[in-house]
Design a protein around this motif. Structure first.
Motif, PDB file in Angstrom:
ATOM      1  N   TYR A 119       0.842  -1.200   0.000  1.00 31.84           N
ATOM      2  CA  TYR A 119       0.000   0.000   0.000  1.00 31.84           C
ATOM      3  C   TYR A 119       0.873   1.244   0.000  1.00 31.84           C
ATOM      4  CZ  TYR A 119       0.878   1.044   4.967  1.00 31.84           C
ATOM      5  OH  TYR A 119       1.473   1.379   6.149  1.00 31.84           O
ATOM      6  N   GLU A 120       0.246   2.369  -0.373  1.00 33.92           N
ATOM      7  CA  GLU A 120       0.953   3.642  -0.428  1.00 33.92           C
ATOM      8  C   GLU A 120      -0.040   4.763  -0.131  1.00 33.92           C
ATOM      9  OE1 GLU A 120       3.855   6.133  -3.549  1.00 33.92           O
ATOM     10  OE2 GLU A 120       2.698   4.383  -4.223  1.00 33.92           O
ATOM     11  N   ILE A 121       0.398   5.768   0.626  1.00 32.73           N
ATOM     12  CA  ILE A 121      -0.419   6.952   0.890  1.00 32.73           C
ATOM     13  C   ILE A 121      -0.012   8.033  -0.088  1.00 32.73           C
ATOM     14  CG2 ILE A 121      -1.207   8.622   2.603  1.00 32.73           C
ATOM     15  CD1 ILE A 121      -1.850   5.758   3.353  1.00 32.73           C
ATOM     16  N   LEU A 122      -0.964   8.532  -0.871  1.00 38.51           N
ATOM     17  CA  LEU A 122      -0.682   9.534  -1.889  1.00 38.51           C
ATOM     18  C   LEU A 122      -1.321  10.859  -1.510  1.00 38.51           C
ATOM     19  CD1 LEU A 122      -1.488   7.309  -5.010  1.00 38.51           C
ATOM     20  CD2 LEU A 122       0.751   7.692  -3.958  1.00 38.51           C
ATOM     21  N   ASN A 123      -0.528  11.919  -1.488  1.00 36.82           N
ATOM     22  CA  ASN A 123      -1.037  13.274  -1.220  1.00 36.82           C
ATOM     23  C   ASN A 123      -1.857  13.361   0.062  1.00 36.82           C
ATOM     24  OD1 ASN A 123       0.082  14.231  -3.667  1.00 36.82           O
ATOM     25  ND2 ASN A 123      -1.718  13.504  -4.794  1.00 36.82           N
TER      26      ASN A 123
END
Length: 284
Positions: A137-141
């Motif tokens: 997973y990745e957190i974007l902005n």
């Protein structure tokens, strides 16, 4: 022999008993009744649990329901393994503890509305398959959670259910989709809603396959700072024109003092305030 064959129709494949795990409590929400429409009555549709966990059905409907183990095609055996009392609208069922004995899980349905069905399965059973080859997973902005990965090639185009629980086992996200033809998956989730500000630690459960399997992953989402409104009321007294100023380690324009005052007086939501402050964190 005949009875065991019929029972097997609404049980998932049998396995050996596994040692007990720490007990958790889970809630299955009953969605508002939708006649014979395509809406799922239960949320989640499939619930992965550990042996000894407790399950409660929460009736978010205005009409009554009664949950029993089994499948509606074999009513003589409904409720053989568990059943609830009649659950009135807005109420919860009695809590049911399910121990892993001879079966990997149980089908269940609403005895009043038998075309609605669900499933509970044990993710701590031995010999369970793990077909997820990759997941991350990745957190974007700060406002977008992106989850993606890959499963075994023979699972291309098959259905999966993505569940995200907070640290208190509250279901905060559910999505039912199908894997891509190349067996990949990618889900983009808007986490700007204040619902995601209440916790930092989440558990993702990717549920799919027959017999059902679940891949779990820890997700950490940093909460927005809890701002004490009273500390901003002082800005209601001072609107003198000055240069930009530093506040909460953020360089802010002079006119933003009015925004601080508005937030202190409940004239804007915390979400609006945090988004405004984050704008200047990234732009000035």
């Amino acid at each position: 022999m005949k009875i065991m064959i019929i029972l097997g129709l609404f049980m998932v494949l049998p396995y050996i008993v596994l040692s007990a795990y720490a007990e958790n409590s889970w809630i299955v929400s009953i969605n508002p009744y939708d006649s014979h429409g395509g809406q799922e009555l239960f949320k989640p549709k499939e619930l992965p649990i550990f042996s000894g966990d407790r399950v409660t059905w929460q009736n978010n409907d205005s009409i009554s329901h009664r949950i029993v183990s089994g499948v509606p095609q074999h009513p003589d055996y409904s409720g053989t393994f568990f059943s609830t009392d009649i659950i009135s609208g807005g109420e919860n069922s009695n809590s049911i503890s399910l121990d892993f004995t001879d079966y990997a899980g149980y089908y269940y349905f609403c005895e009043i509305h038998p075309w609605y069905t669900g499933k509970i399965f044990f993710e701590d059973r031995p010999n369970i398959l793990f077909s997820t080859l990759d997941i991350s997973y990745e957190i974007l902005n700060q406002n977008i959670l992106s989850i993606g990965g890959l499963v075994e090639s023979d699972l291309g185009n098959t259905e999966y259910e993505m569940l995200i629980y907070d640290s208190k086992n509250n279901l905060v996200y559910q999505k039912i989709k199908s894997f891509e033809s190349d067996s990949s998956f990618n889900e983009v989730i808007d986490i700007s809603d204040s619902l995601w500000d209440k916790d930092e630690n989440y558990v993702l459960k990717l549920v799919y396959g027959i017999p059902s399997e679940s891949t779990s992953m820890q997700i950490k989402i940093s909460k927005n700072i809890a701002y004490e409104k009273s500390k901003y009321l002082e800005f209601c007294q001072d609107f003198k024109l000055e240069d930009n100023f530093i506040f909460e380690e953020v360089l802010l324009p002079n006119w933003f003092k009015k925004t601080l005052c508005w937030y202190g007086n409940d004239l804007m939501t915390e979400k609006e305030f945090v988004n405004s402050l984050n704008f200047f964190k990234n732009s000035l």
